[in-house]
Design an enzyme around this catalytic site. Sequence first.
Site, mmCIF file in Angstrom:
data_model
loop_
_atom_site.group_PDB
_atom_site.id
_atom_site.type_symbol
_atom_site.label_atom_id
_atom_site.label_comp_id
_atom_site.label_asym_id
_atom_site.label_seq_id
_atom_site.Cartn_x
_atom_site.Cartn_y
_atom_site.Cartn_z
ATOM 1 C CG HIS A 70 -1.950 -1.006 1.326
ATOM 2 N ND1 HIS A 70 -2.062 -1.881 2.377
ATOM 3 C CD2 HIS A 70 -2.980 -1.317 0.504
ATOM 4 C CE1 HIS A 70 -3.094 -2.679 2.198
ATOM 5 N NE2 HIS A 70 -3.674 -2.369 1.062
ATOM 6 C CB SER A 124 -3.963 -6.945 4.130
ATOM 7 O OG SER A 124 -3.599 -5.658 3.729
ATOM 8 C CE LYS A 175 -11.797 -7.619 0.873
ATOM 9 N NZ LYS A 175 -10.478 -7.091 0.490
ATOM 10 N NE ARG A 189 -2.806 -7.268 -4.392
ATOM 11 C CZ ARG A 189 -3.549 -7.357 -3.317
ATOM 12 N NH1 ARG A 189 -2.993 -7.627 -2.176
ATOM 13 N NH2 ARG A 189 -4.849 -7.193 -3.382
HETATM 14 P P1 ADP Z 1 -9.680 -3.902 -1.063
HETATM 15 O O1 ADP Z 1 -10.592 -4.544 -0.066
HETATM 16 O O2 ADP Z 1 -10.269 -2.670 -1.704
HETATM 17 O O3 ADP Z 1 -9.053 -4.833 -2.056
HETATM 18 P P2 ADP Z 1 -7.008 -3.671 0.080
HETATM 19 O O4 ADP Z 1 -6.595 -2.900 1.284
HETATM 20 O O5 ADP Z 1 -6.778 -5.140 0.089
HETATM 21 O O6 ADP Z 1 -8.522 -3.291 -0.130
HETATM 22 O O7 ADP Z 1 -6.286 -3.076 -1.198
HETATM 23 C C1 ADP Z 1 -6.448 -1.732 -1.569
HETATM 24 C C2 ADP Z 1 -5.783 -1.499 -2.907
HETATM 25 O O8 ADP Z 1 -4.374 -1.663 -2.783
HETATM 26 C C3 ADP Z 1 -6.235 -2.461 -4.001
HETATM 27 O O9 ADP Z 1 -6.275 -1.761 -5.223
HETATM 28 C C4 ADP Z 1 -5.124 -3.487 -4.020
HETATM 29 O O10 ADP Z 1 -5.017 -4.110 -5.289
HETATM 30 C C5 ADP Z 1 -3.937 -2.593 -3.729
HETATM 31 N N1 ADP Z 1 -2.801 -3.351 -3.185
HETATM 32 C C6 ADP Z 1 -2.713 -4.001 -2.007
HETATM 33 N N2 ADP Z 1 -1.507 -4.579 -1.856
HETATM 34 C C7 ADP Z 1 -0.798 -4.275 -2.989
HETATM 35 C C8 ADP Z 1 0.516 -4.599 -3.474
HETATM 36 N N3 ADP Z 1 1.350 -5.377 -2.788
HETATM 37 N N4 ADP Z 1 0.878 -4.118 -4.695
HETATM 38 C C9 ADP Z 1 0.024 -3.370 -5.408
HETATM 39 N N5 ADP Z 1 -1.223 -3.042 -5.019
HETATM 40 C C10 ADP Z 1 -1.636 -3.489 -3.829
#
Ligand code: ADP
Length: 165
Positions: free
Chosen positions: A17, A133, A41, A95
Amino acid sequence: MRIGLYPGTFDPITLGHVDIIQRAMALVDRLVIGVAINRDKGPLFSLEDRVAMVEAECNAIAARTGGEIVVHPFENLLIDCARDVGASVILRGLRAVADFEYEFQMVGMNRALDSSIETVFLMADARRQAIASKLVKEISRLGGDVSKFVTPPVEEALQRKFAKA
Ligand code: ADP
């Protein structure tokens, strides 16, 4: 003034993030981090804790880069949140192929709801692309070392969480 919205669950915020936030800041004048309540979630951390962790990371990034970052918890529709904060662009991280299907649908639906808001995808540095995460929580729960994936305060918050469990 270009305002961007980077929405997510941030349960908890990872170095993946952080990488996306730094890249996003180069594209907009003000970056709003939308922390979704996301009851579906079943987040490990409360909204309050997730916001506090995101704020701490963002303060450090803003101090380093001099950019403007605002943290904004939201429970409503993403596109309404974007309108509320005056964002003309939604930023998402991408990703692997696994993310694509869901993101593809989201863009289509959001575009139907408001065609004036564009979604932009960013990719993290190769070393941070695999960070998720969900896996960070799993590793920490099982007593593994997550220091390569999150900052020290987040690592400590995870340890406190699982020590109590
Ligand atoms: P959501 O529930 O919206 O997926 P997340 O907190 O899991 O929330 O992710 C928020 C955003 O950050 C999403 O667009 C996700 O693809 C991106 N993201 C999370 N981890 C990474 C990473 N390692 N590399 C690139 N993007 C990431």
